[in-house]
Design an enzyme around this catalytic site. Structure first.
Site, short mmCIF file in Angstrom:
data_model
loop_
_atom_site.label_atom_id
_atom_site.label_comp_id
_atom_site.label_asym_id
_atom_site.label_seq_id
_atom_site.Cartn_x
_atom_site.Cartn_y
_atom_site.Cartn_z
N HIS A 33 -2.47 -2.82 -3.46
CA HIS A 33 -3.85 -2.60 -3.02
C HIS A 33 -4.76 -2.43 -4.24
O HIS A 33 -5.90 -2.91 -4.25
CB HIS A 33 -3.89 -1.37 -2.12
CG HIS A 33 -5.09 -1.29 -1.24
ND1 HIS A 33 -5.35 -0.20 -0.45
CD2 HIS A 33 -6.11 -2.15 -1.00
CE1 HIS A 33 -6.46 -0.40 0.22
NE2 HIS A 33 -6.94 -1.58 -0.09
N ASP A 73 -3.34 2.56 -4.95
CA ASP A 73 -1.99 2.43 -4.40
C ASP A 73 -1.44 1.01 -4.59
O ASP A 73 -2.21 0.07 -4.69
CB ASP A 73 -1.98 2.83 -2.91
CG ASP A 73 -2.94 2.04 -2.04
OD1 ASP A 73 -4.12 1.90 -2.41
OD2 ASP A 73 -2.52 1.57 -0.98
N GLU A 81 2.42 -0.86 4.44
CA GLU A 81 2.25 0.51 3.95
C GLU A 81 3.62 1.13 3.69
O GLU A 81 4.52 0.99 4.52
CB GLU A 81 1.52 1.37 4.97
CG GLU A 81 0.09 0.97 5.24
CD GLU A 81 -0.90 1.55 4.26
OE1 GLU A 81 -0.50 2.29 3.33
OE2 GLU A 81 -2.10 1.27 4.43
N HIS A 94 0.84 -1.19 0.00
CA HIS A 94 0.00 0.00 0.00
C HIS A 94 0.88 1.25 0.00
O HIS A 94 2.09 1.16 0.16
CB HIS A 94 -0.82 0.09 1.30
CG HIS A 94 -1.70 -1.06 1.59
ND1 HIS A 94 -3.04 -1.05 1.34
CD2 HIS A 94 -1.44 -2.26 2.17
CE1 HIS A 94 -3.59 -2.18 1.75
NE2 HIS A 94 -2.64 -2.93 2.24
#
Length: 192
Positions: free
Chosen positions: A166, A176, A127, A45
């Site tokens: 994602h 993303d 992330e 992400h």
């Protein structure tokens, strides 16, 4: 930043769910996996708070439900959301962990991978501090590569073809890690 020690024992990571090189920032936004032995997907992400701005504690605060909604107008829109990720890699390569890899972080939302829904149940979410159209840093690629190798060793069902963005698992809803993420470069690093 010093290089982390590799390799670690995959069985230790499977058992603890914690990466010792990560700064632990426990999020309340998680739950049990339906099957702890069924971890078979890694999802990449991006996040930046405020959008396209880097640094500060806003991402950590957001995942830990303590975001000051008065600090930026955008924060008023997202302040009530309850989300998390297993890991965050900052621009300088710093690694933060919010949820044990053994638990179900709330990172994917409504999602499908290879016909199977609810990716949160069987995935690990990472992330990257970033934005769709801003290049990621060499430190981030290095850290992502090392962490991915460690995760793949602990959970062999996560193969290179079971690493997705994602946008791949929630097309039309999410974009993303975006076109700035160099999948070819990442896969080359992973293979070396």
């Amino acid at each position: 930043m010093s290089e982390p020690e590799y390799p670690r024992f995959p069985s230790e990571l499977r058992q603890s769910g914690r990466l010792p090189q990560a700064r632990w920032c426990p999020s309340p936004n998680f739950g049990p996996r339906p099957d702890q032995d069924d971890i078979s997907l890694l999802v990449v992400h991006n996040i930046s708070l405020p959008p396209q701005q880097f640094g500060g504690s806003h991402i950590e605060d957001f995942f830990c439900n303590r975001l000051d909604t008065s600090a930026h107008p955008y924060f008023e829109e997202i302040g009530g959301m309850k989300v998390s990720s297993h890991l965050l890699i900052r621009r300088d390569g710093e690694l933060l962990q919010f949820v044990s890899l053994r638990d179900r972080a709330w990172h994917a939302g409504r999602s499908v991978f290879c016909g199977r829904e609810e990716c949160n149940d069987y995935s690990i979410g990472i992330e990257l501090e970033g934005a769709d159209h801003i290049p990621y840093t060499a430190d981030q690629y290095r850290q992502l590569t090392e962490v991915t190798r460690e995760i793949m060793a602990a959970w062999p069902a996560i193969t290179e073809d079971r690493i997705a963005g994602h946008s791949d698992i929630a097309p039309g809803r999410k974009t993303d890690p975006g076109p700035a993420f160099d999948w070819r470069h990442f896969r080359r690093l992973l293979g070396s």
